[in-house]
Design an enzyme around this catalytic site. Structure first.
Site, short mmCIF file in Angstrom:
data_model
loop_
_atom_site.label_atom_id
_atom_site.label_comp_id
_atom_site.label_asym_id
_atom_site.label_seq_id
_atom_site.Cartn_x
_atom_site.Cartn_y
_atom_site.Cartn_z
N HIS A 28 16.59 -37.53 -3.59
CA HIS A 28 15.78 -37.80 -2.40
C HIS A 28 14.32 -37.41 -2.63
O HIS A 28 13.57 -37.22 -1.68
CB HIS A 28 16.36 -37.07 -1.19
CG HIS A 28 17.74 -37.53 -0.87
ND1 HIS A 28 18.00 -38.58 -0.01
CD2 HIS A 28 18.95 -37.13 -1.35
CE1 HIS A 28 19.31 -38.79 0.04
NE2 HIS A 28 19.91 -37.92 -0.77
N LYS B 5 5.95 -4.63 -3.53
CA LYS B 5 7.28 -4.47 -2.93
C LYS B 5 7.13 -3.95 -1.51
O LYS B 5 6.19 -3.24 -1.20
CB LYS B 5 8.08 -3.48 -3.77
CG LYS B 5 9.56 -3.68 -3.62
CD LYS B 5 10.30 -3.02 -4.75
CE LYS B 5 11.77 -3.27 -4.62
NZ LYS B 5 12.14 -4.65 -4.96
N ASN C 218 -2.23 2.19 5.52
CA ASN C 218 -1.39 1.04 5.18
C ASN C 218 -1.13 0.31 6.49
O ASN C 218 -0.64 0.90 7.43
CB ASN C 218 -0.08 1.55 4.56
CG ASN C 218 0.99 0.49 4.46
OD1 ASN C 218 0.69 -0.70 4.46
ND2 ASN C 218 2.23 0.91 4.37
N GLY C 219 -1.50 -0.98 6.54
CA GLY C 219 -1.28 -1.74 7.76
C GLY C 219 -2.50 -2.59 8.08
O GLY C 219 -3.37 -2.79 7.21
N CYS D 232 0.85 -1.19 0.00
CA CYS D 232 0.00 0.00 0.00
C CYS D 232 0.89 1.24 0.00
O CYS D 232 1.86 1.32 0.73
CB CYS D 232 -0.96 0.09 1.19
SG CYS D 232 -2.18 -1.21 1.22
N GLU E 246 17.30 -18.59 -5.40
CA GLU E 246 16.97 -17.23 -5.86
C GLU E 246 16.49 -17.25 -7.31
O GLU E 246 15.55 -16.54 -7.67
CB GLU E 246 18.21 -16.33 -5.67
CG GLU E 246 18.15 -14.95 -6.32
CD GLU E 246 17.01 -14.06 -5.83
OE1 GLU E 246 16.30 -14.43 -4.88
OE2 GLU E 246 16.80 -13.00 -6.45
N LYS F 175 12.87 -15.93 -8.61
CA LYS F 175 12.69 -14.92 -9.67
C LYS F 175 11.76 -15.45 -10.75
O LYS F 175 10.90 -14.75 -11.25
CB LYS F 175 14.03 -14.56 -10.33
CG LYS F 175 14.98 -13.67 -9.61
CD LYS F 175 14.56 -12.25 -9.41
CE LYS F 175 13.79 -12.08 -8.15
NZ LYS F 175 14.54 -11.82 -6.94
N ARG G 209 4.19 -0.55 -4.54
CA ARG G 209 3.81 -0.96 -3.18
C ARG G 209 2.45 -1.66 -3.15
O ARG G 209 2.04 -2.17 -2.11
CB ARG G 209 3.76 0.26 -2.26
CG ARG G 209 5.06 1.02 -2.19
CD ARG G 209 4.93 2.15 -1.19
NE ARG G 209 4.75 1.61 0.13
CZ ARG G 209 5.73 1.38 0.98
NH1 ARG G 209 6.96 1.67 0.65
NH2 ARG G 209 5.49 0.88 2.16
N GLU H 108 8.02 -15.73 -9.48
CA GLU H 108 7.31 -14.51 -9.13
C GLU H 108 6.98 -13.63 -10.33
O GLU H 108 5.97 -12.94 -10.32
CB GLU H 108 8.03 -13.70 -8.04
CG GLU H 108 9.33 -13.10 -8.42
CD GLU H 108 10.00 -12.35 -7.27
OE1 GLU H 108 9.30 -11.80 -6.43
OE2 GLU H 108 11.23 -12.32 -7.25
N TRP I 119 -2.79 -2.75 -1.73
CA TRP I 119 -2.54 -4.19 -1.78
C TRP I 119 -3.47 -4.78 -0.72
O TRP I 119 -3.26 -4.57 0.48
CB TRP I 119 -1.08 -4.50 -1.48
CG TRP I 119 -0.73 -5.94 -1.68
CD1 TRP I 119 -0.27 -6.50 -2.84
CD2 TRP I 119 -0.80 -7.00 -0.73
NE1 TRP I 119 -0.08 -7.85 -2.66
CE2 TRP I 119 -0.39 -8.19 -1.38
CE3 TRP I 119 -1.19 -7.08 0.61
CZ2 TRP I 119 -0.34 -9.42 -0.74
CZ3 TRP I 119 -1.15 -8.31 1.25
CH2 TRP I 119 -0.72 -9.45 0.57
C1 F6R Z 1 11.74 -11.16 -4.36
C2 F6R Z 1 11.59 -10.06 -3.44
C3 F6R Z 1 11.18 -10.36 -2.04
C4 F6R Z 1 11.99 -9.49 -1.07
C5 F6R Z 1 11.49 -9.71 0.36
C6 F6R Z 1 12.30 -8.96 1.38
O1 F6R Z 1 12.15 -10.73 -5.60
O2 F6R Z 1 11.76 -8.93 -3.78
O3 F6R Z 1 11.33 -11.71 -1.75
O4 F6R Z 1 13.33 -9.83 -1.17
O5 F6R Z 1 10.15 -9.30 0.44
O6 F6R Z 1 12.27 -7.59 1.12
P1 F6R Z 1 13.26 -6.60 1.81
O7 F6R Z 1 14.62 -6.91 1.29
O8 F6R Z 1 12.80 -5.25 1.42
O9 F6R Z 1 13.18 -6.85 3.28
#
Ligand code: F6R
Length: 611
Positions: free
Chosen positions: A507, A606, A100-101, A2, A484, A488, A27, A491, A74
């Site tokens: 396994h 994000k 937001n929250g 948000c 990782e 990627k 966000r 997502e 969000w």
């Molecule tokens: C994946 C991604 C998330 C963040 C996670 C932690 O591409 O962006 O998995 O890495 O939400 O975010 P931060 O680093 O901001 O604590």
């Protein structure tokens, strides 16, 4: 999660608010809304969908007032819809709020307010706040006081902005567990979830703390404690980022721009921090004396998502280079379990945004137990940057793409510096220190050479664009890279991908392999190369297609596999900084080929500010 933006000043609020929302769209992007003072009353418009849907819906006579609030959502409580979008209002539609929250006691408050005669329109937790403020305004003239008293009844997390028709020219904000900043302009003030919204307008900001309430008008701002009403000390700080840094600079997506920025990002992360002739790293912000560093007998790293995987790379690296055991903890699990930290354990939290709710909660829990916590963060002024006892900034610049890329390599780069610094105070020789730092300095140019292969990787992506599953595997330093890479891929392209240590394959996961289920191996020529090659052969024997990331000098592996992407050679501990790059590009190209919204993947946002 948000985004909030609010404005009071002399300019027209609407364009500033819409622009701010666009800058905060990463966000949250399931619905958006705006409320601006018109000539006689506040006009509110809200829409399910992206900000451009809201923008298109604003009529030509939408008010041109000089104060307003806006929100990009969000969803937590209540599905995305026009109705559930923020702002929310009280019974008389005179008090409007963006939030937001999560309000945790909203069910009890809702019951109480319903009993007092309030009628609710939405399923959101936020709406109760508008009614609660309305209730307090029955006995209170001041909007500030009504909001403050309402918040004293609330449990949960919030970053809010509130305006009222009866109180023109002022906006009240408050913060508890969700990010919120004040922007200071000339004859104008702003409230926003983060600095990106404000960069074109001002770089002077105040970072209120949790439990503080704010009042902004055209001419002034004030910050007080929600509980005691006492005035808080608020320092005006200058943001280092420029407005230009938060633009796509001609790239089709922020993610691609951020992938291509990585050579520069590593150069910035290590700039001024290496003393080459001594094979030494200098990190001024750790706030540990050499004596204290020597006493450390265990390290604990706590993070989420991509930052967690950077921490996992850190674990392999620190254990290898320093011989100190490292625990890596998922913050959302860590915060609720018994925390066992020794008196000489050094704790780190890693977070790009510095606002991840679980990571902040873990940090607070560690501090509650009386331990120091260090932070690895990208955002100055973020909660983690402020609440830790020291740490390392990664200096990656604003990361806007929802999928984290450049922050990941920057986090690893500073962990390398940390390992060198720690090591050189212990038994690491000058030669070893030099070997690592010299190899690190070469990494940016090596990444540039991998980035040149973007078109080649795109061609490979074309072959795999219709697969629905992928198994990613690696060993040792490249096991976190398999994780990782798989993250990627899922997502942003929605291809189901699982990351595994290659040795785990037999396994269980190998049962999945057939002609339609390819495997990706991260297999540079290192100490575990032969073992990984065995795993590749086992997949080939079961007719699985293999895509491998390997060393430039490897002439055998390309013959064994369907597709091969070569990366330059470096020392083993630094391999992750190179092997992750083709995986980022592969997910990017696959997502574009599958027509996915790369910078705004579905269901994600994000900066996960709710747990
Ligand atoms: C994946 C991604 C998330 C963040 C996670 C932690 O591409 O962006 O998995 O890495 O939400 O975010 P931060 O680093 O901001 O604590």
């Amino acid at each position: 999660m948000c985004g909030i933006v609010a404005y009071v000043g002399e300019k027209k609020a609407t364009p500033i608010l819409i622009d701010g929302l666009k800058r905060l769209e990463y966000r949250g992007y399931d619905s958006a809304g705006i409320a601006v003072f018109g000539k006689e009353k506040i006009e509110c418009e809200k829409k399910k969908g992206r900000i451009r849907v809201l923008e298109d819906s604003l009529s030509v006579d939408y008010p041109e007032g000089n104060a307003g609030i806006a929100h990009t959502r969000w969803a937590t409580h209540g599905a995305p819809s026009d109705l559930n979008a923020h702002p929310h209002w009280d019974c008389n539609k005179k008090i409007l709020i963006v939030h937001n929250g999560i309000i945790e006691n909203y069910i009890d408050l809702r019951k109480k307010l319903k009993k007092a005669g309030h009628a609710f329109n939405t399923e959101t937790d936020t709406e109760i706040l508008a009614h609660l403020i309305e209730e307090h305004l029955k006995n209170e003239k001041s909007l500030f006081e009504a909001v403050r008293k309402a918040l004293n009844e609330v449990h949960g997390t919030y970053g809010i902005a509130v305006m009222s028709e009866e109180h023109p020219g002022e906006i009240i904000g408050a913060k508890n567990g969700s990010p919120l900043i004040i922007g200071i302009g000339d004859d104008e003030h702003f409230i926003a979830s983060d600095v990106s919204a404000l960069l074109p307008y001002t770089r002077r900001v105040v970072y209120p703390r949790d439990g503080e309430i704010i009042r902004i008008t055209k001419d002034a701002f004030e910050v007080r404690s929600i509980k005691s009403k006492e005035e808080a000390t608020s320092k005006v700080e200058k943001v280092e980022w420029s407005s230009d840094m938060a633009t796509k600079k001609g790239y089709p997506h922020f993610m691609l721009k951020e992938i291509f920025e990585q050579p520069l990002v590593i150069r910035n992360a290590i700039a001024g921090r290496i003393i080459p002739e001594e094979g030494l790293a200098h990190l001024g912000g750790l706030n540990y004396t050499v004596k204290e560093l020597l006493q450390v007998d265990r390290i604990m790293i706590c993070a989420m998502g991509t930052a967690y995987y950077a921490g996992l790379v850190g674990k392999y690296m620190i254990e290898e280079l320093l011989g100190i055991p490292v625990d890596i903890e998922n913050a959302s699990e860590f915060r609720y379990k018994r925390i066992i930290l020794g008196k000489n354990t050094m704790s780190f939290v890693i977070s790009q945004s510095g606002e991840t709710a679980d990571t902040i909660a873990a940090l607070r829990e560690i501090k509650r137990k009386g331990h120091r916590v260090l932070g690895v963060s990208n955002v100055a002024g973020s909660t983690i940057a402020r609440d830790t006892d020291g740490g390392i900034f990664v200096h990656a610049g604003p990361e806007i793409g929802v999928a984290s890329t450049k922050a990941f390599v920057a986090q690893i780069a500073v962990l390398v510096l940390f390992a060198v610094k720690m090591g050189r105070h212990r038994d690491m020789t000058v030669e070893q220190g030099k070997e690592i730092t010299e190899a690190l300095v070469k990494i940016p140019a090596q990444i540039e050479s991998i980035l040149e292969k973007s078109d080649e990787i795109k061609k490979i992506a074309e072959k795999y664009k219709d697969v629905e599953d992928f198994l990613y595997m690696g060993r040792k330093f490249n096991f976190p890279i398999a994780l990782e890479g798989a993250l990627k891929l899922k997502e942003i392209s929605y291809i189901h991908a699982e990351g595994y240590p290659a040795g785990e394959m037999k396994h269980g996961p190998i049962a999945l392999i057939d002609k339609t289920f390819p495997a990706l191996f991260v297999a540079p020529k290192d100490s575990v190369y032969d073992k990984t090659i065995n795993n590749i052969q086992e997949i080939k024997a079961r007719e699985g297609d293999v895509l491998a990331i390997g060393s430039e000098s490897d002439t055998e592996l390309p013959k064994m596999v369907e597709d091969f992407i070569a990366v330059p050679e470096t020392i083993e501990v630094l391999e992750p900084l190179l092997t992750v790059i083709p995986l980022q590009l592969l997910s990017y190209h696959l997502a574009v080929l599958r027509e996915c919204d790369v910078d705004k993947p579905r269901n994600l946002a994000k900066s996960v500010t709710v747990e």
